[in-house]
Design an enzyme around this catalytic site. Structure first.
Site, short mmCIF file in Angstrom:
data_model
loop_
_atom_site.label_atom_id
_atom_site.label_comp_id
_atom_site.label_asym_id
_atom_site.label_seq_id
_atom_site.Cartn_x
_atom_site.Cartn_y
_atom_site.Cartn_z
N LEU A 47 0.84 -1.15 -0.18
CA LEU A 47 -0.04 0.00 0.08
C LEU A 47 0.81 1.28 -0.15
O LEU A 47 1.82 1.32 0.66
CB LEU A 47 -0.87 0.07 1.17
CG LEU A 47 -2.08 -1.06 1.42
CD1 LEU A 47 -1.43 -2.17 1.88
CD2 LEU A 47 -3.10 -0.37 2.17
N CYS A 48 0.61 2.03 -0.81
CA CYS A 48 1.22 3.40 -0.75
C CYS A 48 0.28 4.75 -1.25
O CYS A 48 -0.55 4.38 -2.06
CB CYS A 48 2.48 3.37 -1.98
SG CYS A 48 3.79 2.30 -1.51
N SER A 49 0.54 5.82 -0.84
CA SER A 49 0.01 6.86 -1.59
C SER A 49 0.84 7.92 -1.85
O SER A 49 1.71 8.22 -0.89
CB SER A 49 -1.14 7.60 -0.20
OG SER A 49 -2.17 6.48 0.12
N ASN A 208 -2.91 2.71 -5.10
CA ASN A 208 -2.30 1.54 -5.98
C ASN A 208 -3.00 0.99 -7.14
O ASN A 208 -2.99 -0.36 -7.23
CB ASN A 208 -2.00 0.40 -4.74
CG ASN A 208 -0.88 0.52 -3.94
OD1 ASN A 208 -1.40 1.15 -2.67
ND2 ASN A 208 0.45 0.97 -4.22
N ARG A 221 -8.72 3.60 -0.07
CA ARG A 221 -7.94 4.68 0.35
C ARG A 221 -8.19 5.97 -0.39
O ARG A 221 -7.98 7.18 -0.15
CB ARG A 221 -6.43 4.42 0.49
CG ARG A 221 -6.22 3.66 1.77
CD ARG A 221 -4.88 2.80 1.59
NE ARG A 221 -4.74 1.89 0.76
CZ ARG A 221 -3.80 1.93 -0.39
NH1 ARG A 221 -2.92 2.88 -0.46
NH2 ARG A 221 -3.84 1.01 -1.45
#
Length: 277
Positions: A47-49, A208, A221
């Site tokens: 997970l990344c933002s 993602n 998200r």
């Protein structure tokens, strides 16, 4: 249609308004460890933002969370590095001791870049084949090369949009001013989409999943982050504002290892690692 999902869990350490209880960070991270926050265990990592935004004066800001589920023993080897040539800093970046690539970095007065995983980072066998037969390199190595060799936002976007990679990725790029912000959706051979700021859109949010597809309900998200940006408004864009958005649940979640805000136009590089102790 994307069939996969980077799923997350909720936490009792999140306030009713969605903000992380800052006093609960140690307990929050400890709960993550007990829930399986170890490489190879628990929910899928990755997970990344990343968010690029333009303030009312036209300056560009770049915020990011890196969510890899790394154990504290590895996170304690996280470093910020100033890469120099002839006694002058060419770019600065965040990486791990012994790791050749970089996961985000910034060239002062030029551009900043972060990586978000796409397609779960590919399959190991496929990635090896790309490296052996097509001379592909890792997205993190390609990011480092962009900062080494390119000096402007436009040149950086063009460089990151091409070149063989061993797996898919999103490159989120921020420049200095105007519409210099973009999300590059990469496959192994090149960009399939470049999603840039424009005169009427002052921010872009990337997690993602491809922005043209709906996100899985189990890992949305994107919507809360968009809501946070809208609530903050363009007048709130700045280092405190960007930090407020990316440290709010679920942008900040039980996978989060690293948080940063990068501002190429005034050479500001804010970088933090989250540890359980």
């Amino acid at each position: 249609k994307q069939e996969y999902c980077y799923c997350h869990m909720h936490s009792k350490h999140i306030r009713e308004d969605g903000w992380l209880k800052l006093g609960d960070i140690p307990a929050f991270k400890d709960a993550q460890a007990r829930a399986g926050r170890v490489v190879g265990q628990g929910p899928n990592p990755g997970l990344c933002s990343s968010i690029v935004a333009r303030d009312e004066d036209g300056h560009i800001y770049h915020g990011r969370n890196l969510d890899w589920n790394l154990p504290d023993s590895v996170l304690k080897m996280a470093i910020n590095v100033n890469f120099t040539k002839g006694g002058k800093t060419v770019f600065r970046a965040s990486t791990l001791v012994g790791f050749v690539g970089v996961m985000n970095g910034m060239r002062p007065s030029g551009f900043s870049v972060s990586i978000d995983a796409r397609g779960k980072g590919g399959k190991v066998i496929g990635n090896i084949k790309e490296a052996l037969f097509h001379h592909g390199i890792t997205p993190s190595q390609h990011l480092r090369r962009s900062l080494e060799t390119q000096s402007s936002f436009q040149d950086g976007v063009e460089f990151l949009s091409s070149g063989p990679l061993i797996d898919e990725a999103y490159y989120i790029v921020a420049g200095v001013s105007g519409n210099e912000g973009a999300v590059i959706s990469r496959n192994r051979t090149g960009a399939i989409d470049v999603w840039a700021l424009n005169d009427t859109t002052w921010y872009r949010v990337q997690t993602n999943y491809d922005h043209w597809n709906p996100v899985p309900k189990a890992d949305d998200r994107r919507t809360p982050e968009i809501q946070s940006m809208e609530m903050m408004g363009q007048s709130g864009v700045g280092i405190p504002g960007m930090l407020s958005v990316i440290t709010k649940w679920p942008a900040y979640n039980h996978h989060t290892d690293y948080t940063g805000v990068f501002v190429p136009w005034n050479d500001t590089y804010v970088s933090s690692v989250w540890l359980t102790v």
